[in-house]
Scaffold this active site. Structure first.
Site, PDB file in Angstrom:
ATOM      1  N   MET A 273       0.694  -1.149   0.213  1.00  0.00           N
ATOM      2  CA  MET A 273      -0.028   0.215  -0.137  1.00  0.00           C
ATOM      3  C   MET A 273       0.959   1.290   0.081  1.00  0.00           C
ATOM      4  O   MET A 273       1.160   1.717   0.823  1.00  0.00           O
ATOM      5  CB  MET A 273      -1.064  -0.069   1.270  1.00  0.00           C
ATOM      6  N   PRO A 274       1.317   1.714  -1.322  1.00  0.00           N
ATOM      7  CA  PRO A 274       2.142   2.829  -1.416  1.00  0.00           C
ATOM      8  C   PRO A 274       1.116   4.217  -1.162  1.00  0.00           C
ATOM      9  O   PRO A 274      -0.096   4.202  -1.619  1.00  0.00           O
ATOM     10  CB  PRO A 274       2.789   2.967  -2.460  1.00  0.00           C
ATOM     11  N   PHE A 275       1.648   5.109  -0.410  1.00  0.00           N
ATOM     12  CA  PHE A 275       1.123   6.482  -0.686  1.00  0.00           C
ATOM     13  C   PHE A 275       2.004   7.277  -0.975  1.00  0.00           C
ATOM     14  O   PHE A 275       3.227   7.504  -0.714  1.00  0.00           O
ATOM     15  CB  PHE A 275       0.912   6.951   1.106  1.00  0.00           C
TER      16      PHE A 275
END
EC number: 5.3.2.-
Length: 127
Positions: free
Chosen positions: A1-3
């Protein structure tokens, strides 16, 4: 889950910014196996008086077209995956948006599953 946080000088159109965002996301899908719906990004634009950089640090010549791309993501990618991501993003932004590869500055900050809450005050990745 990259931001993903994207920082650049002001003056780009909404269409251009959307293309930049999708271009980065496509590289993430292909190079680090991010699901297509795992899409969380913010873009911040700055006036000249708010945006600073060294134009020649590490012998890379930068211009006012510089784009900072800051990823926060789990520490689960290999060095080779990260390097492939850097190459893919710089190449795509250059070919699709005309930004010089030298003006694509990428930073990765890794963290753990317990460092994320996707809403409701819960740590969904460790529940």
């Amino acid at each position: 889950m990259p931001f993903v946080q994207i920082h650049l000088r002001s003056g780009r159109s909404e269409v251009w910014l959307q293309k930049l965002s999708r271009t980065i996301h496509q590289s993430m899908i292909e190079e680090i196996n991010v699901p297509e719906d795992d899409y969380f990004q913010v873009i911040r634009q700055y006036e000249k008086s708010e945006f600073f950089y060294d134009p020649f640090y590490l012998q890379v010549e930068r211009t006012d077209e510089l784009i900072y791309i800051h990823f926060t993501l789990k520490q689960s990618r290999t060095t080779e995956q990260k390097k492939a991501l850097y190459r893919s993003i710089a190449s795509r932004i250059h070919s699709e948006l005309g930004v010089r590869k030298e003006d694509v500055f990428i930073m990765l900050a890794g963290n753990q599953d317990e460092d994320w809450s996707f809403g409701n005050g819960r740590a969904q990745m460790i529940e």
